[in-house]
Design a protein around this motif. Sequence first.
Motif, PDB file in Angstrom:
ATOM      1  N   LYS A  86      -6.591   1.545   5.066  1.00 38.01           N
ATOM      2  CA  LYS A  86      -5.546   2.421   4.209  1.00 38.01           C
ATOM      3  C   LYS A  86      -6.350   2.502   2.828  1.00 38.01           C
ATOM      4  CE  LYS A  86      -1.226   1.821   5.825  1.00 38.01           C
ATOM      5  NZ  LYS A  86       0.128   1.527   5.619  1.00 38.01           N
ATOM      6  N   LEU A  87      -6.404   3.607   2.019  1.00 40.75           N
ATOM      7  CA  LEU A  87      -6.729   3.655   0.556  1.00 40.75           C
ATOM      8  C   LEU A  87      -5.173   3.944  -0.120  1.00 40.75           C
ATOM      9  CD1 LEU A  87      -8.518   3.514  -1.950  1.00 40.75           C
ATOM     10  CD2 LEU A  87      -9.071   5.871  -1.579  1.00 40.75           C
ATOM     11  N   SER A  88      -4.742   3.003  -0.774  1.00 41.55           N
ATOM     12  CA  SER A  88      -3.478   3.408  -1.474  1.00 41.55           C
ATOM     13  C   SER A  88      -3.381   3.482  -2.921  1.00 41.55           C
ATOM     14  CB  SER A  88      -2.329   2.335  -0.878  1.00 41.55           C
ATOM     15  OG  SER A  88      -2.364   2.118   0.515  1.00 41.55           O
ATOM     16  N   SER A  89      -2.454   4.024  -3.488  1.00 39.99           N
ATOM     17  CA  SER A  89      -2.303   4.351  -4.944  1.00 39.99           C
ATOM     18  C   SER A  89      -0.852   4.864  -5.285  1.00 39.99           C
ATOM     19  CB  SER A  89      -3.311   4.855  -5.753  1.00 39.99           C
ATOM     20  OG  SER A  89      -2.822   5.185  -6.931  1.00 39.99           O
ATOM     21  N   GLU A  90      -0.088   3.852  -5.819  1.00 41.49           N
ATOM     22  CA  GLU A  90       1.642   4.357  -6.136  1.00 41.49           C
ATOM     23  C   GLU A  90       1.750   5.255  -5.052  1.00 41.49           C
ATOM     24  OE1 GLU A  90       1.339   5.607 -10.203  1.00 41.49           O
ATOM     25  OE2 GLU A  90      -0.441   4.009 -10.700  1.00 41.49           O
ATOM     26  N   GLY A  91       2.168   4.588  -3.908  1.00 44.78           N
ATOM     27  CA  GLY A  91       2.772   5.230  -3.092  1.00 44.78           C
ATOM     28  C   GLY A  91       2.330   6.513  -2.285  1.00 44.78           C
ATOM     29  N   GLN A  92       0.875   6.672  -2.575  1.00 47.23           N
ATOM     30  CA  GLN A  92       0.098   7.541  -1.619  1.00 47.23           C
ATOM     31  C   GLN A  92      -0.747   6.694  -0.810  1.00 47.23           C
ATOM     32  OE1 GLN A  92      -2.384   9.566  -4.839  1.00 47.23           O
ATOM     33  NE2 GLN A  92      -0.576  11.013  -4.934  1.00 47.23           N
ATOM     34  N   ASN A  93      -0.824   7.082   0.454  1.00 46.74           N
ATOM     35  CA  ASN A  93      -1.534   6.398   1.190  1.00 46.74           C
ATOM     36  C   ASN A  93      -2.542   7.040   2.126  1.00 46.74           C
ATOM     37  OD1 ASN A  93      -0.367   3.575   1.014  1.00 46.74           O
ATOM     38  ND2 ASN A  93       1.513   4.446   1.895  1.00 46.74           N
TER      39      ASN A  93
END
Length: 175
Positions: free
Chosen positions: A55-62
Amino acid sequence: TANIQVPFTPVWAVAGDVIISEIMADPSPEVSLPGKEYLEITNRTEYSFNLAYWKLSSEGQNALFPEIIINPSDIIIICLLQDTSFFTKYGRVTGLKQFPTLTDGGRILYLSDSSGNLIHGVEYSSDWYSDELKSGGGWSLEMIDTHFPFFQEGNWIASSSRKGGTPGSVNSVSH
């Protein structure tokens, strides 16, 4: 009956094995690269890893990775699925169905394996450009020394490439 061979690598990635090594958060105005956001990941090991379900994630986005192998020392450009054709001439590209929004000012990005273990993360900042002109857009942030992937401030700077970035190849600012 035919012999069936299944490739298997009995190693698992640990923190720092695969790293986010370049960030294009503000692609416009374009310098010479496509006006699309991208990240670059680099395998710092002598092992291949299957990125399926990473997973690439950022502030609740996956965003989930498709089935793709990252080979030893490989560099892969990561972008939105519909933007992959813009980057194929620069190297290996993997498109993600969802791609985290990269804000110009900065944000936390992290890569985790299929078990949810943190592999690499960075909280980038527009201050890292160290160049007022380049911080206005069209230039990527590049990691300076990949031997210290968790050292953030001072280890990232605006690309020195005339193209505005070096997607798919060794960073222009690399030591």
